[in-house]
Structure formats: C-alpha cells, structure tokens
Design an enzyme around this catalytic site. Structure first.
Site, PDB file in Angstrom:
ATOM      1  N   ASP A  13       0.813  -1.227   0.000  1.00  0.00           N
ATOM      2  CA  ASP A  13       0.000   0.000   0.000  1.00  0.00           C
ATOM      3  C   ASP A  13       0.840   1.269   0.000  1.00  0.00           C
ATOM      4  OD1 ASP A  13      -2.259  -1.636   0.121  1.00  0.00           O
ATOM      5  OD2 ASP A  13      -2.151  -1.728   2.298  1.00  0.00           O
ATOM      6  N   LYS A  16       1.888   1.922  -5.174  1.00  0.00           N
ATOM      7  CA  LYS A  16       2.429   1.294  -6.396  1.00  0.00           C
ATOM      8  C   LYS A  16       1.524   1.540  -7.600  1.00  0.00           C
ATOM      9  CE  LYS A  16       2.369  -2.633  -4.255  1.00  0.00           C
ATOM     10  NZ  LYS A  16       2.045  -2.217  -2.864  1.00  0.00           N
ATOM     11  N   ALA A  39      -3.988  -7.941  -3.721  1.00  0.00           N
ATOM     12  CA  ALA A  39      -3.534  -6.565  -3.932  1.00  0.00           C
ATOM     13  C   ALA A  39      -4.727  -5.633  -4.076  1.00  0.00           C
ATOM     14  CB  ALA A  39      -2.672  -6.493  -5.186  1.00  0.00           C
ATOM     15  N   GLY A  40      -4.505  -4.382  -3.732  1.00  0.00           N
ATOM     16  CA  GLY A  40      -5.496  -3.345  -3.986  1.00  0.00           C
ATOM     17  C   GLY A  40      -4.721  -2.120  -4.402  1.00  0.00           C
ATOM     18  N   ARG A 142       2.636 -29.329  -6.046  1.00  0.00           N
ATOM     19  CA  ARG A 142       2.407 -29.897  -7.377  1.00  0.00           C
ATOM     20  C   ARG A 142       1.017 -30.511  -7.542  1.00  0.00           C
ATOM     21  NH1 ARG A 142       8.145 -32.555  -6.690  1.00  0.00           N
ATOM     22  NH2 ARG A 142       7.113 -32.706  -4.675  1.00  0.00           N
ATOM     23  N   GLN A 223       1.870  -6.258  -3.076  1.00  0.00           N
ATOM     24  CA  GLN A 223       2.354  -6.336  -1.689  1.00  0.00           C
ATOM     25  C   GLN A 223       3.639  -5.511  -1.494  1.00  0.00           C
ATOM     26  OE1 GLN A 223       1.318  -9.589  -3.307  1.00  0.00           O
ATOM     27  NE2 GLN A 223      -0.599  -8.631  -2.742  1.00  0.00           N
TER      28      GLN A 223
END
Ligand code: GDP
Ligand code: IMO
Ligand code: MG
Length: 427
Positions: A13, A16, A39-40, A142, A223
């Site tokens: 935060d 970006k 993400a925000g 996997r 992040q």
C-alpha cells in the site's frame, strides 16, 4: 532493452498503483509477476478513481499491453468481474495477456484460506481471505490447477480430484466442514474457460521478444518487501516473492534484462494484518496519519496500522531488491506536524542495531530509536519541482534519502497522476 521493476519497499500500500499508472503512458508492457487479488492498487485519473486487484495498473494506459505473468495466482471470477467493471467505465481491456502457466485460485483454495485463519485464532496471519496462500501451497505441492488446464477437460477433472482428495479429508475431519465435490468445481471452472481464452498466451516468449525489440517493460509488484515469503517478517507475510527477484521467476525474464529497480516508499509506514511493526503508533498521531492518509484497505476495508517512517526497513529494501531509485509517496500527508520523528535504528535488548535483524525474536523485541526532524505547515499538493517544497520538507526528503541508501527520484504530493514531483527520469 529497458526493463524496470516497480515494487513496494515496506508492507504494501505504498502507492504502487499510482506510480505504475504514471509510468504507464511511456511503457509498452506492464506485467504483474506475483500475488493475486490480495492486492489493492488505487489509481486516480482526473476525477475517476479505479481500484485494481488482479489486473496490472497499466491497463488504464491505452498504449500499454497489460500482462498477468506465470507467477501470479488468478481467481477467474475476480478476473472477469474486474474486466467487465472496467469495460462498463469505457476502459479497453482487449490487449490483456495471461500466462497459461499462471495458477488458478479455485473455490476450495478460498475456503481453506478462511478456515485455516479461523483455526489459528489469535495466531492468525490476518490474510485477505482470497485463497492466495493455499493456491501457492498447491503450486509448490504440485497439485495446483493452471490456466492452461481449463482447456483440457479430462486433465482438469483429474487434477481437481487429486487436489481435493487430501483437502476433503482435512476439511471434514479437522475443520468439521462439508466436503467439496470435484464435479462442481470442474463445472464452475469450465464455465470461465471460453471467456478467458482470448487472453491466454505464451507471455514468457512475448516479453522476451519485446525486450529484444527494445520495447519498455515495467514489472509491477504487489504487496511489499516486508511481506515477501523469503525476506519479509515470516510468518506474517504473503505467500509469494514481491521482491525484485520475483519479477524474474514470475515473468520468465532473466536478471540480466532488468535495468532499474524502483522501490515505492511511503513517507511514513503502514501495515495491514498481523505481525511486528516497530514504529506503530497507538496514539492520536497514528489516528491522524490514518485519517489524513486515508489509510483503509482497498481490498478488505480494514483500517491500516500506521506509524512513523522506518529507515531500517528502507535500507533493508534497498539491499534485498538492489534498488536503484525510490519513489517517495504521500509526503503531503505529513503537512502540519511541527516535528516528525523518523526511526533511524532499533534498540534490541538494550543494544543499538542499525540493520534489520534476521531473527524473528529480535525483530519482535525491536524498539525504534527516533531522530526528530522539523515539520512544515505549507500546503505542498501543488508543488511541481523540488524547489517548490518548503525548506523543512526538502530536508525531510534529503534525510530519508541519506538514510535509505538510494536516490529519491520522484515524490508524491497527492493521489492524482500529476501530483508528482519528478526529480530523475525513470526512462
Ligand atoms: P498500492 O497497493 O501500493 O497501489 O497502494 P494503495 O492504492 O493500496 O494505497 C495508496 C493510497 O494512497 C491510494 O489511495 C492512493 O490513491 C494514495 N496515494 C498514492 N500516492 C499518494 C500521494 O503521493 N499522496 C496522497 N495523499 N495519496 C497518495
Ligand atoms: P498491495 O499490493 C498490504 C497482507 C495481508 C496479510 C498478509 C497475508 O495493495 O500493497 P494474503 O492474503 O496475501 O495471504 O495475506 O499480507 N497483504 C497486504 N497488505 N497490501 C497488500 O497488497 C497486501 N496483500 C496482502 O493483510 O497480513
Ligand atoms: Mg494496496
């Protein structure tokens, strides 16, 4: 072959989205390389405000090709609703490219994220509940589902069954939840397949060819450095590598191609979720930073924890990312404080420590050692050059630069694209 990485230097935060959007007009590709819709990223263009979760912020720049790299985890329902939300607002999203190797966040990954957090109780991480950790866990184990699996029904069925075998045992026997039916998951995922197909591409090949053709590629981190699974405040971290190396693995581009690494750095510090935070404030200053800075999560709506600037963390970010520049954001938020404390070192068990300790216990015991810098009261939101800033604001920026170990090449003085002081050009 200019390839730039733009990443969070603190706990996320930092701004970006705004920084990426600012550069978006001058770059050919903007690539998300890790994380997902945890993400925000807020972008303000004129009077329009956009909150992007999964899509790269470059999607708002018409000349730019947005790319979701192999290192990202994709929730198909979020992807489609974010795309249609932008389309309704007149944004053309047709250039989007998605790696066929990106992993899919399935409904059972979201369920597992929520129940494990509940089970942890007081020890919870405070995740965004979007299924990020369990999806990366499946990838490493996997048993993950990839975007390309949507286009082979029998493989998809086998993989979902394999993933659910163990999970249903845990869900029913440990967490007392109902088992999840593989058929239902497969049906839901197949429902997304054709809608996503036009975007699926060999993004590794395309990006490397673009770099050979001298196109400008910007890698946009989600992040932040201190939330990195390897270099962050483990276990209170996210499950991917937001640090610069993540751009190489998460997009399939070699480290020799990266020419610049820009750390986005807030003029104070915030954090969402649990975990240590040495400069956290519990007084009216913390409340004021939250109020003036609008520090409320874009993804979960949680109040962000707020504190003074921490130079130890900034130095650490410079080191682990090989930062070439900082983009200092939200300097305007600090207007009005008579004095501004800045953490220059920690005191840990009676000893002064200049660098971030590798030991979790030491970091939990770290107390900030503050130096106090004089503040300013003039409005700085319309400053266009460094010299437009009041002397004390200039000195604050210079002091941060000296302590942080890389040049501050841009300063944010407001959320809008043009509320930025550019000192050194990034391109
Ligand atoms: P991201 O996740 O790093 O993209 O950051 P967020 O969007 O979650 O949070 C940053 C917030 O600060 C957003 O609301 C931005 O619009 C806002 N912002 C970014 N840069 C500045 C700045 O220089 N000044 C002010 N006042 N706000 C900013
Ligand atoms: P942007 O890109 C701030 C935090 C969560 C939690 C931890 C793990 O907007 O900067 P996860 O859901 O990833 O497993 O949660 O990481 N977190 C963020 N904090 N900004 C973010 O993204 C974040 N994404 C995850 O709050 O503490
Ligand atoms: Mg954010």
């Amino acid at each position: 072959m200019p390839a730039l990485v733009l990443l969070g230097a603190q706990w996320g935060d930092e701004g970006k989205g705004k920084a990426t959007d600012l550069l978006g007009g001058s770059v050919d590709y903007v690539v998300r390389y890790q994380g997902g819709n945890n993400a925000g990223h807020t972008v303000v263009v004129g009077d329009q405000k956009y909150a992007l979760h999964l899509l790269p912020s470059g999607i708002l720049s018409p000349g730019c090709t947005p790319v979701i790299g192999n290192g990202v985890v994709v929730d198909p329902s979020v992807l489609l609703s974010e795309l249609s939300g932008l389309n309704e607002r007149g944004v053309d999203t047709s250039k989007l490219l998605i790696s066929g190797n990106a992993h899919i966040i399935t409904p059972y990954n979201v369920t597992v994220d929520k129940v494990t957090e509940r089970f942890l109780g007081k020890r919870k991480i405070g995740t965004t509940g979007r299924g990020i950790g369990p999806t990366y866990a499946d990838k490493i184990n996997r048993v993950g589902i990839r975007v390309q699996d949507l286009y082979d029904e029998s493989i998809l069925q086998q993989k979902v069954e394999a993933a659910l075998d163990a999970k249903n045992q845990i869900l029913t026997k440990l967490y007392n939840r109902r088992a999840i039916a593989a058929d239902q998951v497969v049906e839901e995922l197949l429902g997304y397949a054709e809608k996503i197909r036009p975007y699926v591409a060999d993004t590794v090949l395309i990006l490397n060819q673009a770099l050979e053709d001298d196109k400008v590629v910007l890698f946009e981190g989600g992040q932040g450095t201190l939330l990195d699974i390897d270099h962050g405040t483990y276990p209170f971290v996210t499950s991917s590598n937001p640090t610069a190396g993540g751009a190489c693995t998460g997009a399939g581009v070699g480290p020799t191609k990266i020419s610049r690494v820009i750390g986005i750095l807030k003029a104070y510090t915030t954090r969402v979720g649990s975990g240590p935070f040495p400069t956290e404030l519990f007084d009216e200053d913390g409340e004021a930073l939250r109020r003036i800075g609008g520090e409320r999560g874009v993804t979960t709506g949680r109040d962000r924890r707020c504190g003074w600037f921490d130079a130890v963390i900034a130095r650490y970010a410079t080191r682990v990312n090989g930062l070439t520049d900082f983009f200092l954001t939200k300097l305007d938020v600090l207007t009005g404080w008579e004095e501004i404390p800045v953490c220059v070192a920690y005191e840990i068990d009676g000893k002064r420590v200049e660098e971030l300790p590798y030991s979790q216990t030491d970091f939990h015991h770290a107390k900030p050692v503050y130096e106090t810098l004089p503040g300013w009261s003039e409005d700085i939101t319309s400053a266009k050059s460094f010299s437009d800033l009041p002397k004390n604001a200039q000195n604050y920026v210079k002091a941060l630069e000296e302590m942080s170990g890389a040049p501050i090449s841009a300063i944010g003085v407001g959320p809008g694209r043009d509320e930025t002081i550019e000192i050194n050009s990034f391109l």
